[in-house]
Motif scaffolding. Structure first.
Motif, short mmCIF file in Angstrom:
data_model
loop_
_atom_site.label_atom_id
_atom_site.label_comp_id
_atom_site.label_asym_id
_atom_site.label_seq_id
_atom_site.Cartn_x
_atom_site.Cartn_y
_atom_site.Cartn_z
N GLY A 11 0.38 -1.04 0.34
CA GLY A 11 0.18 -0.03 -0.46
C GLY A 11 0.40 1.42 -0.29
N GLY A 12 1.55 1.70 0.66
CA GLY A 12 1.98 2.82 1.77
C GLY A 12 1.20 4.24 1.61
N ARG A 13 1.42 4.25 2.62
CA ARG A 13 0.66 5.71 3.80
C ARG A 13 0.88 6.82 3.10
N ARG A 14 2.68 6.81 2.46
CA ARG A 14 3.12 8.13 2.02
C ARG A 14 2.22 8.79 0.14
N GLY A 15 1.96 6.95 -0.57
CA GLY A 15 1.82 7.59 -1.77
C GLY A 15 0.38 8.23 -1.56
N SER A 16 -0.81 6.75 -0.44
CA SER A 16 -2.59 7.78 -0.77
C SER A 16 -1.93 8.56 -0.41
N GLY A 17 -1.41 9.14 0.73
CA GLY A 17 -1.82 10.04 1.25
C GLY A 17 -1.36 11.37 -0.05
N ARG A 18 -0.44 11.58 -0.45
CA ARG A 18 -0.04 12.93 -1.73
C ARG A 18 -1.48 11.80 -2.42
N SER A 19 -1.55 10.96 -3.02
CA SER A 19 -3.44 10.92 -3.65
C SER A 19 -4.31 11.66 -3.61
N VAL A 20 -4.37 11.32 -1.66
CA VAL A 20 -5.72 12.79 -1.31
C VAL A 20 -4.99 14.20 -1.90
N VAL A 21 -4.23 13.98 -1.86
CA VAL A 21 -3.75 15.41 -1.68
C VAL A 21 -3.83 16.30 -3.23
N MET A 23 -6.17 14.62 -5.54
CA MET A 23 -7.64 14.85 -5.75
C MET A 23 -8.02 16.10 -4.96
N ALA A 24 -7.96 16.65 -3.77
CA ALA A 24 -8.49 17.86 -3.89
C ALA A 24 -8.04 18.94 -3.58
N ALA A 25 -6.49 18.79 -4.56
CA ALA A 25 -6.16 20.23 -4.82
C ALA A 25 -7.59 20.05 -6.52
N ALA A 26 -6.97 19.32 -6.91
CA ALA A 26 -7.48 19.42 -8.25
C ALA A 26 -9.23 19.63 -8.02
N ALA A 27 -9.82 18.96 -7.27
CA ALA A 27 -10.80 19.57 -6.93
C ALA A 27 -11.56 20.76 -6.51
N VAL A 28 -10.58 21.18 -6.35
CA VAL A 28 -11.03 22.64 -5.57
C VAL A 28 -10.21 23.86 -6.56
N LEU A 29 -8.95 23.55 -7.96
CA LEU A 29 -9.00 23.83 -9.17
C LEU A 29 -10.38 23.78 -10.35
N LEU A 296 -6.21 6.18 -12.16
CA LEU A 296 -7.89 7.07 -12.75
C LEU A 296 -8.66 7.89 -12.38
N PRO A 297 -8.84 8.30 -10.68
CA PRO A 297 -9.00 9.18 -10.40
C PRO A 297 -8.84 10.78 -9.87
N VAL A 298 -7.42 10.48 -10.54
CA VAL A 298 -6.07 11.59 -10.57
C VAL A 298 -6.64 12.11 -12.01
#
Length: 346
Positions: A11-21, A23-29, A296-298
């Motif tokens: 998994g990798g928490r670091r990679g998962s956390g980066r993906s969430v950030v 996705m959130a930034a893209a949604a805000v933009l 895919l979601p990004v």
């Protein structure tokens, strides 16, 4: 992060956390760009006017402009951009070709041929034709994709990525020539529509178009997200994928069929838009890496952002004239395509 046969299995928490950030930034933009787009047009609405109208206290004219013209077009742009980006991501992964894109491979052209045929031979009730267009476009896109992949398959060696691009360009050129011949018989109004569609204008300015496109994304996007782990396997060699238990023919048919259906529906209702399916997945890979659970979601979010931003620029740069969105995307996408070609040769 653990790896097996070149595939991430940890998994990798670091990679998962980066993906969430990301996705959130893209949604805000996307939200910010949509707000800017609501203020953009021949009749300008100030941010205060937009806010009042959204709260139900605007004038009748402001409500008409906002809810019946601009907002449907913005939503359609986001949905079409997301769908084209997902389709491009799938094509790049399954074909293992960084240059794969629905527009470059001729899939858009196959869908477009059906759109022109409908306009030329079946001009009728708008609501009926709008709901029928994605199905007809899927048929055209599917036929084009079948021909392209058949021409690209080399017996004993599998799918040739070089042959895939060459076949796509050739089929696309042939279909485009057929569309030009068809436009000769159109009357002036029908020809104007065909010309605007071919140029990549977002022609859906009503909620009917949004309603017609939304079910395709609502069904196919979750299906592709579910297939994220399978796509991770399909990006490896055929031998590795078979060794990991993947049913290559079946899984490829499912994901490629979904990608073709998404591209056909988005092109039919959004316009002849190319390069979104090329640029968005590449940007997503740079931001979150190659694993499809995040890719895919990004890609979808970045595709929606790119298309709504391009549409906003096209409507605002030369007011009161409008630059077709497809041209704006092409101005951005062509240099990037050339950059990728040069990078692949070095």
């Amino acid at each position: 992060m653990k790896r097996a046969n070149g595939i991430d299995i940890g998994g990798g928490r670091r990679g998962s956390g980066r993906s969430v950030v990301v996705m959130a930034a893209a949604a805000v933009l996307i939200v910010i760009t949509a707000i800017v787009s609501l203020n953009t047009g021949f009749i300008r609405l100030s941010p205060v006017d937009v806010l009042r109208t959204l709260l139900g206290t605007g004038t009748d004219q402001q409500s008409l402009i906002l809810f019946e013209f601009r907002l449907p077009r913005i939503v359609l742009s986001i949905l079409a951009g997301a769908g084209l980006a997902l389709a491009g991501c799938i094509l790049q992964s399954v074909s293992r070709n960084a240059l794969a894109d629905p527009g470059i491979l001729g899939i858009n052209a196959g869908a477009g041929l059906m759109v022109v045929l409908v306009v030329a031979y079946f001009p009728g009730n708008e609501s009926i034709s709008v709901y029928a267009l994605p199905l007809l476009a899927f048929a055209g896109a599917g036929a084009a994709a079948a021909v392209i992949f058949a021409l690209s398959y080399i017996r004993g060696k599998g799918l040739s990525t070089t042959q895939l691009i060459l076949s796509g360009v050739g089929v696309s050129a042939g279909i485009s020539a057929a569309m030009l011949v068809l436009t000769i018989r159109l009357d002036p109004n029908e020809y104007q529509f065909a010309a605007l569609w071919l140029a990549g204008t977002i022609w859906g300015t009503s909620w009917t178009f949004v309603k017609a496109l939304l079910p395709w994304l609502a069904v196919l996007a979750p299906l592709l997200f579910i297939k994220a782990c399978t796509l991770d396997v399909l990006t490896t060699s055929d031998e590795t994928a078979i060794g990991l238990g993947a049913r290559l023919s079946r899984e490829r048919l499912i994901v490629l069929g979904s990608a073709v259906a998404l591209a056909g529906a988005c092109v039919a209702l959004g316009g002849n838009i190319a390069f979104i399916g090329l640029i968005a997945p590449h940007l997503a890979r740079r931001l979150v890496g190659p694993r499809h659970g995040a890719l895919l979601p990004v890609s979808a979010l970045l595709g929606g952002l790119l298309l709504v931003a391009a549409d906003t620029l096209g409507r605002s740069l030369l007011q009161p004239e409008e630059i077709p969105t497809g041209i704006v995307v092409a101005v951005i996408g062509t240099p990037y395509f050339i950059y990728l070609l040069v990078r692949m040769r070095t």
